[in-house]
Write a protein that holds these residues in place. Structure first.
Motif, mmCIF file in Angstrom:
data_model
loop_
_atom_site.group_PDB
_atom_site.id
_atom_site.type_symbol
_atom_site.label_atom_id
_atom_site.label_comp_id
_atom_site.label_asym_id
_atom_site.label_seq_id
_atom_site.Cartn_x
_atom_site.Cartn_y
_atom_site.Cartn_z
ATOM 1 N N PHE A 18 0.813 -1.208 0.018
ATOM 2 C CA PHE A 18 0.030 0.013 -0.041
ATOM 3 C C PHE A 18 1.007 1.241 0.059
ATOM 4 O O PHE A 18 0.689 2.194 -0.549
ATOM 5 C CB PHE A 18 -1.014 0.101 1.001
ATOM 6 N N ALA A 19 1.998 1.248 0.932
ATOM 7 C CA ALA A 19 2.726 2.449 0.821
ATOM 8 C C ALA A 19 3.599 2.646 -0.635
ATOM 9 O O ALA A 19 3.752 3.618 -0.773
ATOM 10 C CB ALA A 19 4.110 2.314 1.850
ATOM 11 N N ASN A 20 3.865 1.355 -1.120
ATOM 12 C CA ASN A 20 4.776 1.551 -2.497
ATOM 13 C C ASN A 20 3.815 1.828 -3.497
ATOM 14 O O ASN A 20 4.358 2.770 -4.361
ATOM 15 C CB ASN A 20 5.416 0.444 -2.566
ATOM 16 N N VAL A 21 2.639 1.260 -3.838
ATOM 17 C CA VAL A 21 1.934 1.629 -4.877
ATOM 18 C C VAL A 21 0.520 2.019 -4.746
ATOM 19 O O VAL A 21 -0.129 2.088 -5.428
ATOM 20 C CB VAL A 21 1.642 0.179 -5.821
ATOM 21 N N GLY A 22 0.259 2.426 -3.420
ATOM 22 C CA GLY A 22 -1.192 2.677 -3.137
ATOM 23 C C GLY A 22 -2.149 1.870 -2.921
ATOM 24 O O GLY A 22 -1.976 0.625 -3.321
ATOM 25 N N TYR A 23 -3.195 2.200 -2.039
ATOM 26 C CA TYR A 23 -4.225 1.078 -1.908
ATOM 27 C C TYR A 23 -4.797 0.566 -3.311
ATOM 28 O O TYR A 23 -5.101 -0.622 -3.176
ATOM 29 C CB TYR A 23 -5.144 1.520 -1.067
ATOM 30 N N LYS A 24 -5.229 1.247 -4.273
ATOM 31 C CA LYS A 24 -5.726 0.950 -5.404
ATOM 32 C C LYS A 24 -4.716 0.436 -5.988
ATOM 33 O O LYS A 24 -5.157 -0.612 -7.009
ATOM 34 C CB LYS A 24 -6.241 1.936 -6.212
ATOM 35 N N GLY A 25 -3.517 0.544 -6.154
ATOM 36 C CA GLY A 25 -2.507 -0.196 -7.042
ATOM 37 C C GLY A 25 -2.106 -1.380 -6.609
ATOM 38 O O GLY A 25 -1.503 -2.347 -7.404
ATOM 39 N N ALA A 26 -2.288 -1.810 -5.233
ATOM 40 C CA ALA A 26 -1.677 -3.154 -4.672
ATOM 41 C C ALA A 26 -2.899 -4.090 -5.053
ATOM 42 O O ALA A 26 -4.084 -3.964 -5.014
ATOM 43 C CB ALA A 26 -1.863 -2.931 -2.972
ATOM 44 N N SER A 27 -2.368 -5.338 -5.128
ATOM 45 C CA SER A 27 -3.348 -6.425 -5.579
ATOM 46 C C SER A 27 -3.119 -7.521 -4.625
ATOM 47 O O SER A 27 -1.995 -7.743 -3.817
ATOM 48 C CB SER A 27 -3.042 -7.043 -6.911
ATOM 49 N N LEU A 28 -4.242 -8.277 -4.107
ATOM 50 C CA LEU A 28 -4.099 -9.400 -3.471
ATOM 51 C C LEU A 28 -2.932 -10.397 -3.786
ATOM 52 O O LEU A 28 -2.362 -11.131 -3.016
ATOM 53 C CB LEU A 28 -5.425 -10.187 -3.347
ATOM 54 N N HIS A 29 -2.967 -10.743 -4.970
ATOM 55 C CA HIS A 29 -2.047 -11.444 -5.638
ATOM 56 C C HIS A 29 -0.283 -11.058 -5.154
ATOM 57 O O HIS A 29 0.287 -11.725 -4.553
ATOM 58 C CB HIS A 29 -2.088 -11.729 -7.274
ATOM 59 N N ASP A 30 -0.245 -9.730 -5.228
ATOM 60 C CA ASP A 30 1.181 -9.337 -5.058
ATOM 61 C C ASP A 30 1.310 -9.524 -3.753
ATOM 62 O O ASP A 30 2.628 -9.846 -3.244
ATOM 63 C CB ASP A 30 1.367 -7.885 -5.530
ATOM 64 N N ILE A 31 0.489 -9.091 -2.747
ATOM 65 C CA ILE A 31 0.710 -9.340 -1.300
ATOM 66 C C ILE A 31 0.917 -10.797 -1.146
ATOM 67 O O ILE A 31 1.895 -11.126 -0.322
ATOM 68 C CB ILE A 31 -0.606 -9.018 -0.551
ATOM 69 N N ALA A 32 0.224 -11.707 -1.527
ATOM 70 C CA ALA A 32 0.480 -13.079 -1.419
ATOM 71 C C ALA A 32 1.726 -13.677 -1.815
ATOM 72 O O ALA A 32 2.450 -14.135 -1.010
ATOM 73 C CB ALA A 32 -0.597 -13.933 -2.181
ATOM 74 N N VAL A 33 2.251 -13.185 -3.080
ATOM 75 C CA VAL A 33 3.474 -13.448 -3.447
ATOM 76 C C VAL A 33 4.582 -12.968 -2.415
ATOM 77 O O VAL A 33 5.566 -13.673 -2.023
ATOM 78 C CB VAL A 33 3.757 -12.826 -5.073
ATOM 79 N N GLU A 34 4.333 -11.799 -1.859
ATOM 80 C CA GLU A 34 5.489 -11.072 -1.142
ATOM 81 C C GLU A 34 5.462 -12.084 0.187
ATOM 82 O O GLU A 34 6.612 -12.305 0.755
ATOM 83 C CB GLU A 34 5.072 -9.683 -0.735
ATOM 84 N N VAL A 35 4.365 -12.482 0.701
ATOM 85 C CA VAL A 35 4.399 -13.448 2.002
ATOM 86 C C VAL A 35 4.993 -14.717 1.689
ATOM 87 O O VAL A 35 5.520 -15.142 2.456
ATOM 88 C CB VAL A 35 2.714 -13.299 2.476
ATOM 89 N N GLY A 36 4.551 -15.140 0.227
ATOM 90 C CA GLY A 36 5.059 -16.593 0.026
ATOM 91 C C GLY A 36 3.980 -17.491 0.255
ATOM 92 O O GLY A 36 4.181 -18.679 0.792
ATOM 93 N N CYS A 37 2.973 -16.809 0.088
ATOM 94 C CA CYS A 37 1.527 -17.870 0.444
ATOM 95 C C CYS A 37 0.737 -17.809 -0.716
ATOM 96 O O CYS A 37 0.815 -16.898 -1.742
ATOM 97 C CB CYS A 37 0.843 -17.577 1.484
ATOM 98 N N SER A 38 -0.323 -18.662 -0.858
ATOM 99 C CA SER A 38 -1.347 -18.493 -1.989
ATOM 100 C C SER A 38 -2.683 -17.344 -1.661
ATOM 101 O O SER A 38 -2.552 -17.007 -0.526
ATOM 102 C CB SER A 38 -2.131 -19.969 -1.991
ATOM 103 N N LYS A 39 -2.909 -17.015 -2.676
ATOM 104 C CA LYS A 39 -4.159 -16.036 -2.323
ATOM 105 C C LYS A 39 -5.005 -16.739 -1.690
ATOM 106 O O LYS A 39 -5.739 -16.127 -1.022
ATOM 107 C CB LYS A 39 -4.662 -15.693 -4.024
ATOM 108 N N ALA A 40 -5.355 -17.916 -1.880
ATOM 109 C CA ALA A 40 -6.299 -18.601 -1.053
ATOM 110 C C ALA A 40 -5.991 -18.732 0.703
ATOM 111 O O ALA A 40 -7.010 -18.528 1.360
ATOM 112 C CB ALA A 40 -6.663 -20.058 -1.458
ATOM 113 N N THR A 41 -4.793 -18.706 0.779
ATOM 114 C CA THR A 41 -4.134 -18.502 2.101
ATOM 115 C C THR A 41 -4.349 -17.228 2.653
ATOM 116 O O THR A 41 -5.057 -16.959 3.802
ATOM 117 C CB THR A 41 -2.720 -19.041 2.495
ATOM 118 N N LEU A 42 -4.315 -16.328 1.994
ATOM 119 C CA LEU A 42 -4.183 -14.794 2.214
ATOM 120 C C LEU A 42 -6.145 -14.615 2.368
ATOM 121 O O LEU A 42 -6.422 -14.048 3.575
ATOM 122 C CB LEU A 42 -4.011 -13.821 1.012
ATOM 123 N N LEU A 43 -6.673 -15.099 1.571
ATOM 124 C CA LEU A 43 -8.078 -15.016 1.879
ATOM 125 C C LEU A 43 -8.896 -15.711 2.964
ATOM 126 O O LEU A 43 -9.922 -15.538 3.364
ATOM 127 C CB LEU A 43 -8.910 -15.347 0.472
#
Length: 177
Positions: A18-43
């Motif tokens: 959110f700080a780097n690309v803004g709330y609108k620019g951030a995606s759940l996919h990118d967050i999950a990739v950074e964490v090293g988990c699946s989008k399903a785990t994030l959800l």
């Protein structure tokens, strides 16, 4: 080595995104990739991006509500000084959250997670301005925005006198002693 709490890792990664690309620019996919988990785990941990945002802003929003509660019991003069010090303390304590809020503020006030924050902010402005005079309210908004901007500056992060300096600048800007 044991993995840190996945929920906390998601929040930390989301705050960075959110700080780097803004709330609108951030995606759940990118967050999950950074964490090293699946989008399903994030959800599994969060219903969506709004829920992540709500979790990130909950602590500073709770502090803002507590400040609002304290200010409501004070006279106008006491409230202004307490509002200045309280807001400076809040932004210093929650720099990361302030960074993500600050960058997307106009958009975020329309998010459900911020439904209670806008009225709290409006009352903080009124306390700083000591009423509804448009010029005083504008000065109060400049003080809030400027304070938030300064704490985001990495060069200021190590200033041992930052709190005192910010309080002094806010008092001068609002014509208090």
């Amino acid at each position: 080595m044991a993995r840190l709490n996945t929920r906390d890792e998601i929040l930390a990664a989301a705050a960075r995104q959110f700080a780097n690309v803004g709330y609108k620019g951030a995606s759940l996919h990118d967050i999950a990739v950074e964490v090293g988990c699946s989008k399903a785990t994030l959800l599994y941990h969060f219903a969506g991006k709004d829920a992540i945002l709500a979790a990130l802003v909950e602590p500073p929003a709770r502090e803002l509500a507590a400040l609002d509660e304290r200010l409501s019991a004070m006279s106008a003069g006491q409230a202004r000084d307490a509002a200045i010090e309280g807001f400076v303390d809040l932004v210093l304590a929650y720099r990361r959250e302030i960074a993500l809020i600050y960058h997307d503020l106009p958009h975020l006030f329309h998010q459900p997670a911020f439904a209670d924050v806008k009225p709290l902010t409006d009352r903080l402005v009124a306390a700083l301005a000591r009423g509804t005079d448009p010029s005083a309210q504008l000065a109060a908004k400049v003080v809030l925005a400027g304070t938030a901007a300064v704490v985001l500056d990495p060069e200021c992060a190590t200033d041992p006198d930052l709190r005192a300096t910010l309080i002094g600048v806010a008092r001068r800007a609002l014509n208090t002693s």
